[in-house]
Scaffold this motif. Structure first.
Motif, short mmCIF file in Angstrom:
data_model
loop_
_atom_site.label_atom_id
_atom_site.label_comp_id
_atom_site.label_asym_id
_atom_site.label_seq_id
_atom_site.Cartn_x
_atom_site.Cartn_y
_atom_site.Cartn_z
N SER A 259 44.70 37.34 22.35
CA SER A 259 44.76 37.23 23.18
C SER A 259 44.05 37.00 24.48
N GLU B 148 40.86 45.71 26.00
CA GLU B 148 42.30 45.66 26.08
C GLU B 148 42.83 46.21 24.76
N ARG C 68 45.28 41.31 17.24
CA ARG C 68 45.70 40.38 19.00
C ARG C 68 45.30 40.42 19.68
#
Length: 267
Positions: free
Chosen positions: A217, A236, A213
């Motif tokens: 992103s 992140e 993910r």
């Protein structure tokens, strides 16, 4: 009276697949993580356990560790005596080869500061891994490290666990970023302790899901190159996972996470 036969080495023969530079990513991580300890050690002994059908991994490990700790000595240990015989012509000062297995039979009772076991436990059952880890870490010198993991045939994707005498500490994921579709492509190279746990409900599955993910992103960084995209994804990921150094340390294509966050349920 005939001489008593030597004890049979502990373990089973591996496939023996080996290629030059296959373990370069792991070698560099070891040099960074253990270089200071090797320089400071009175006996900077290192073992390359189960080096395979050719001695390249031991030869290269010596060269890379001596670049940061010039007194390092590497012993390649193999359970197949024919592989030991084939490696003997490569011996040199600081590099030797011995017949043995998980007992790590260094002469004179020496205890290594590092045992590296790459692509050794993959052929074992998952429930055999803790005993193998315990036996190997029991052979370490004080402050020593066991590095155990799996990589593909040419070393582009690699995952390894670093363990001290108390047990596993970290898991490192390392990849050549060119050609990497997404971080979870590394799942096929998880070490034996984790590969069967890449299923919903297990921490390693959640980690790889979140890494994918974060990678998605960070797609806006793709025009700047895969390294920039990887770095953005790791930043992140660090918000939710205990990355070593908060994801700021390590080379592009490498990330290390605390073992406790990925340990299998019920262990």
């Amino acid at each position: 009276m005939p001489p008593r036969p030597l004890p049979r080495p502990l373990g089973t023969v591996t496939r023996g697949t080996t290629h030059r530079n296959r373990l370069r990513r792991q070698d560099r991580w070891i040099a960074a993580a253990l270089g200071g300890a090797l320089r400071a050690a009175d006996d900077p002994a290192v073992v390359d356990l189960g080096y395979g059908a050719a001695p390249w991994t031991a030869v290269e490990l010596l060269a890379r560790l001596r670049a940061v700790a010039p007194r390092t000595e590497v012993t390649g240990v193999e359970i197949d005596p024919a592989r030991v015989a084939a490696a003997l012509p490569f011996e040199r000062p600081g590099l030797r080869f011995l017949h043995g297995g998980f007992e790590v039979p260094l002469p004179g009772g020496r205890r290594p500061l590092l045992i590296r076991a790459a692509n050794v436990l993959r052929q074992y059952a998952e429930d055999e891994v803790p005993a193998a880890w315990a036996r190997l870490t029991s052979r370490l010198a004080p402050g020593g490290l066991l590095v155990e993991g799996t990589c593909d045939e040419i070393g582009r994707r690699h995952v390894w666990v670093a363990l001290g005498p108390e047990g596993p500490r970290t898991v490192t994921f390392a990849a050549r970023l060119g050609g990497l579709g997404r971080p979870s492509d590394l799942a096929e190279r998880l070490p034996k302790a984790l590969i069967h746990r890449n299923v919903p409900g297990e921490p390693v599955h959640a980690f790889l899901r979140d890494f994918d993910r974060a990678w998605a992103s960070a797609a806006a960084y793709a025009p700047l190159g895969a390294r920039q995209r990887w770095s953005a994804a790791v930043r992140e990921l660090a918000a939710d996972w205990p990355l070593v150094g908060g994801g700021r340390r390590g080379r592009p294509g490498e990330v290390t996470v605390g073992w406790a966050a990925l340990a299998p349920r019920g262990r």
